[in-house]
Design a protein around this motif. Structure first.
Motif, PDB file in Angstrom:
ATOM      1  N   ALA A  49      31.650  16.194 -81.288  1.00 32.96           N
ATOM      2  CA  ALA A  49      32.887  16.196 -82.073  1.00 32.96           C
ATOM      3  C   ALA A  49      32.583  16.765 -83.447  1.00 32.96           C
ATOM      4  N   THR A  57      40.128  17.913 -86.297  1.00 29.36           N
ATOM      5  CA  THR A  57      39.058  17.489 -85.396  1.00 29.36           C
ATOM      6  C   THR A  57      38.990  18.333 -84.131  1.00 29.36           C
ATOM      7  N   TYR A  58      37.808  18.314 -83.548  1.00 31.72           N
ATOM      8  CA  TYR A  58      37.557  18.940 -82.251  1.00 31.72           C
ATOM      9  C   TYR A  58      36.681  17.995 -81.454  1.00 31.72           C
ATOM     10  N   TYR A  59      36.942  17.932 -80.138  1.00 28.69           N
ATOM     11  CA  TYR A  59      36.132  17.105 -79.245  1.00 28.69           C
ATOM     12  C   TYR A  59      35.772  17.907 -77.998  1.00 28.69           C
ATOM     13  N   ASP A  61      35.332  18.288 -74.110  1.00 21.20           N
ATOM     14  CA  ASP A  61      36.243  17.747 -73.092  1.00 21.20           C
ATOM     15  C   ASP A  61      35.791  16.393 -72.548  1.00 21.20           C
ATOM     16  N   SER A  62      34.500  16.199 -72.400  1.00 23.08           N
ATOM     17  CA  SER A  62      33.989  14.984 -71.766  1.00 23.08           C
ATOM     18  C   SER A  62      34.245  13.716 -72.578  1.00 23.08           C
ATOM     19  N   VAL A  63      34.597  13.850 -73.851  1.00 25.34           N
ATOM     20  CA  VAL A  63      34.823  12.653 -74.681  1.00 25.34           C
ATOM     21  C   VAL A  63      36.251  12.560 -75.204  1.00 25.34           C
ATOM     22  N   LYS A  64      37.075  13.536 -74.918  1.00 29.36           N
ATOM     23  CA  LYS A  64      38.460  13.514 -75.406  1.00 29.36           C
ATOM     24  C   LYS A  64      39.176  12.261 -74.931  1.00 29.36           C
ATOM     25  N   GLY A  65      39.882  11.636 -75.859  1.00 27.25           N
ATOM     26  CA  GLY A  65      40.615  10.421 -75.534  1.00 27.25           C
ATOM     27  C   GLY A  65      39.781   9.162 -75.589  1.00 27.25           C
ATOM     28  N   ARG A  66      38.471   9.308 -75.739  1.00 27.11           N
ATOM     29  CA  ARG A  66      37.594   8.138 -75.803  1.00 27.11           C
ATOM     30  C   ARG A  66      36.887   8.023 -77.148  1.00 27.11           C
ATOM     31  N   THR A  68      36.512   9.046 -81.324  1.00 24.58           N
ATOM     32  CA  THR A  68      37.265   9.444 -82.513  1.00 24.58           C
ATOM     33  C   THR A  68      36.305   9.650 -83.677  1.00 24.58           C
TER      34      THR A  68
END
Length: 114
Positions: A49, A57-59, A61-66, A68
């Motif tokens: 991230a 911010t940028y995340y 894909d494997s951690v998006k939504g989990r 911050t």
């Protein structure tokens, strides 16, 4: 001179949460996009991230939504709140300036058990 100090890692069960914190020197932090990276055993270090000075911010894909990412520009700190952790999140986590990186810190170990 230590410029990056990561903390907050530990052992947690799958589904649990951890909050990582990175204290950076002003020279590293000020004016820079900051990022959290991780390196799992046998794998290359990857950007997880990043956050700009303005808070964009940028995340990966494997951690998006989990996960911050957040930063405190007054304290020169950048945090990573990690929720719904999975065994595949197990790695050493590091922070650094994304576009003008400095010598890496020691990192903080995150271990997620299944």
């Amino acid at each position: 001179q230590v410029q990056l100090v990561e903390s907050g890692g530990g052992l947690v069960q799958a589904g649990g949460s951890l909050r990582l914190s990175c204290a950076a020197s002003e020279r590293v932090f000020s004016g820079n996009t900051m990022g959290w990276y991780r390196q799992a055993p046998g794998k290359q270090r990857e950007l997880v991230a990043r956050i700009t000075i303005g808070g964009s911010t940028y995340y990966v894909d494997s951690v998006k939504g989990r996960f911050t990412i957040s930063r405190d520009n007054a304290k020169n700190t950048v945090d990573l709140q990690m929720n719904s952790l999975k065994p595949e999140d197990t790695a050493i986590y590091y922070c650094n300036a994304v576009y003008r990186p400095v010598v890496w810190g020691q990192g903080t170990q995150v271990t997620v058990s299944s």
